[in-house]
Each structure stands twice: as C-alpha cells, then as structure tokens.
Design an enzyme around this catalytic site. Structure first.
Site, short mmCIF file in Angstrom:
data_model
loop_
_atom_site.label_atom_id
_atom_site.label_comp_id
_atom_site.label_asym_id
_atom_site.label_seq_id
_atom_site.Cartn_x
_atom_site.Cartn_y
_atom_site.Cartn_z
N GLN A 37 27.57 -2.04 10.21
CA GLN A 37 27.22 -1.92 11.62
C GLN A 37 25.71 -1.76 11.80
O GLN A 37 25.09 -0.92 11.14
CB GLN A 37 27.98 -0.73 12.23
CG GLN A 37 27.84 -0.59 13.73
CD GLN A 37 28.50 -1.72 14.52
OE1 GLN A 37 29.48 -2.32 14.09
NE2 GLN A 37 27.97 -2.00 15.70
N ASP A 68 30.13 -11.26 9.60
CA ASP A 68 29.23 -11.22 10.75
C ASP A 68 28.48 -12.55 10.92
O ASP A 68 27.90 -12.79 11.97
CB ASP A 68 28.17 -10.11 10.55
CG ASP A 68 28.52 -8.83 11.29
OD1 ASP A 68 29.06 -8.93 12.40
OD2 ASP A 68 28.23 -7.74 10.75
N LYS A 77 36.99 -1.30 16.05
CA LYS A 77 37.26 -2.33 15.03
C LYS A 77 38.34 -1.83 14.05
O LYS A 77 39.24 -2.58 13.67
CB LYS A 77 35.97 -2.69 14.28
CG LYS A 77 35.01 -3.50 15.14
CD LYS A 77 33.60 -3.57 14.55
CE LYS A 77 32.64 -4.18 15.56
NZ LYS A 77 31.23 -4.12 15.13
N1 GUN Z 1 25.65 -4.27 16.26
C1 GUN Z 1 25.78 -4.86 17.47
N2 GUN Z 1 26.51 -5.99 17.38
C2 GUN Z 1 26.86 -6.10 16.08
C3 GUN Z 1 27.62 -7.07 15.36
O1 GUN Z 1 28.13 -8.07 15.89
N3 GUN Z 1 27.75 -6.83 14.03
C4 GUN Z 1 27.17 -5.76 13.41
N4 GUN Z 1 27.35 -5.64 12.10
N5 GUN Z 1 26.46 -4.87 14.05
C5 GUN Z 1 26.30 -5.05 15.38
#
Ligand code: GUN
Length: 283
Positions: free
Chosen positions: A95, A118, A51
């Site tokens: 995350q 998110d 990311k």
């Molecule tokens: N962990 C697995 N997928 C995601 C996601 O789309 N966003 C976040 N913040 N954590 C994750």
C-alpha cells in the site's frame, strides 16, 4: 446521470466469485493476495481493510503483513522477497504512500513481475503504453475504463483532460485513453488556462487531490466527469469535483464515495485472478 461504481463493482466481484468457485472445484486451489501495510496512515488502513475483507468475501486467500512505521527499507524488501518466493502468493500489493525513509521505486522494483497486481512495475507500465492487452494494468485507471465499457460510453475521438500526473492514476490513465483512440491532455496544478482546457473536454478525469476543485463553470454541458479525489475535510468527505453544482451540467458523473473507489478494489481482484491463472498456466 450517475456512474454507479458501487453497483458495477459488485457485479464484477460476483463474476469473479463465480469463477473462483469453478476454479476451486477444478484444481482445488484459490488465488492468494499478499497485502503489505507500513505504518498507521488512517486512509491506507481503511483501504487495506476493505481489500482484506473483499478477499474473504470472494474466496481469495489473503496474507496481511503489518509493518511498523520505522521498519527499515531492507526489512521491507526482505518481506517482499519472501512473498516473491511463496507459491501460495499470486499477487503482492504494497500500500502506498510509504514513509519518507523508504524508496518507493526500490520497493516496486523488488516485487516479482508475475505478482505485480498493482501494475506499477516499469515493465507493466511500458506494456500498457504499448497497448499490450495482456499486461497487468494499474487498478484505478483500469476501473475507470471498465465503467466506460459497462455503461457503453464512447471514448474514441473524444477530447479527454486529466488533471493530475501521478504514476498511480494520471499517467497510466493517459495510456488507456490513448489506446482507446481519444485525444488526451494531462494537466497539473501549474497548468496555464486550466479552466479553458477543461471547458473544451468531453471527458474530465479529476485526480489532483483538491476538494471540490472542478467547478460548474469549468465544465462543458454534457461532459463525462470522473472524480478520483478522496479528500477528508472538516466538513466531510469530498471528491475533486464540486459534485452538487457540476452534476446537473454533465451527462455522466461518478459520485464520491461510491464511484471510482470501489472499482479500484474490484480491479485489484481481477488482476489477482489474472496473475493466478497465468502463474498456474490456466490461460
Ligand atoms: N495507494 C492509493 N492507491 C493505491 C493503489 O492502487 N495501490 C497501492 N498499492 N497503493 C495505493
């Protein structure tokens, strides 16, 4: 045939990059994304790094915060509060999963609504289920729907079976498909007659985290198969679908890797750009 998430996500990222360039020329600002990683989870580290790398490639500003596994909940919440108040930050991503001593719900609730890229906050989740086009939507299901749109695959009237009822994938995925006019069944590992239910599905979304769970004899000829699983085993990386045997039976299938994963990251950038435009009143 393969639903190529890698190629499609590259196209989307290219479109975003172009838009960012134009915005920068016009107002001299670019969107900022804050990414918070707690602890040393190896998979999370890989996702977070990709990311951050993506931000640099596309022209976003990124703010990475690495916190130790034993950080207190209050300290994490204070980092989020600071990011909420920071004008350079348009989106905040914490995350998941978080260490057991931290309440995920409290963390998500602390993120400002306008920066919830998110789409995990109850407000955004609610707006998704109400069919509000302007809400910020969770990235994984959003990326899957984008694949359907770009490959012009029909959803209306289809029987969809989702395996997995997580807040990140299964539940919001159902909201999307309901809004598109599909008939949706959400299953989980305890569902009775799961194979029978899968056999009736035009579209299967496998998101329960068991390597190669969906076998060829559970799948209807010509079905569309979306594999959200990322399972690292001693034999290698596998999705939740037995790809080798299922692929010849279905009309479309996402590979692992190169399917849903890159689409999820592309949608995060799309959401961050949307949050920026809204925060800066560009829309
Ligand atoms: N962990 C697995 N997928 C995601 C996601 O789309 N966003 C976040 N913040 N954590 C994750």
């Amino acid at each position: 045939m393969i639903l190529d998430g890698k190629k499609t996500s590259s196209q989307i990222k290219e479109e975003i990059k172009e838009e960012l360039k134009k915005i920068k020329e016009k107002i001299g600002k670019v969107p900022g994304l804050a990414i918070v990683l707690v602890g040393e989870n190896p998979a999370s580290k890989i996702y977070v790094n990709s990311k951050i790398k993506g931000c640099a490639e596309l022209g976003f500003e990124s703010f990475a915060h690495y916190l130790p596994e034993n950080v207190t909940e209050e300290d994490l919440l204070n980092v989020i509060r600071d990011l909420n108040a920071d004008e350079k930050v348009d989106g905040i991503l914490v995350q998941l999963p978080l260490p057991k001593h931290i309440d995920e719900k409290k963390v998500v609730e602390t993120i400002a609504f306008s920066k919830d890229v998110d789409g995990f906050k109850p407000e955004n989740m609610g707006l998704l289920f109400l069919g509000d086009k302007n809400s910020i939507k969770p990235c994984t299901p959003s990326g899957i729907v984008e694949l359907f749109k770009r490959y012009e695959l029909e959803v209306e009237g289809k029987d969809v079976v989702i395996i997995g009822r997580s807040n990140i994938v299964g539940k919001p995925m159902a909201g999307f498909f309901i809004n598109e006019g599909a008939t949706v069944t959400i299953c989980n590992s305890k569902t009775k007659n799961l194979a029978e239910k899968l056999k009736g599905a035009d579209i299967i979304v496998a998101a329960m985290g068991v390597a190669k769970f969906v076998k060829a004899d559970m799948v209807k000829d010509g079905a569309v198969i979306i594999d959200v699983g990322i399972n690292r085993t001693e034999e290698g990386l596998f999705g939740d679908v037995d790809f080798e045997n299922v692929a010849p039976k279905c009309s479309w299938i996402t590979p692992v890797p190169g399917g849903v994963g890159p689409m999820t990251v592309a949608m995060l950038f799309k959401n961050t750009l949307s949050a920026f435009k809204r925060n800066k009143k560009l829309v």
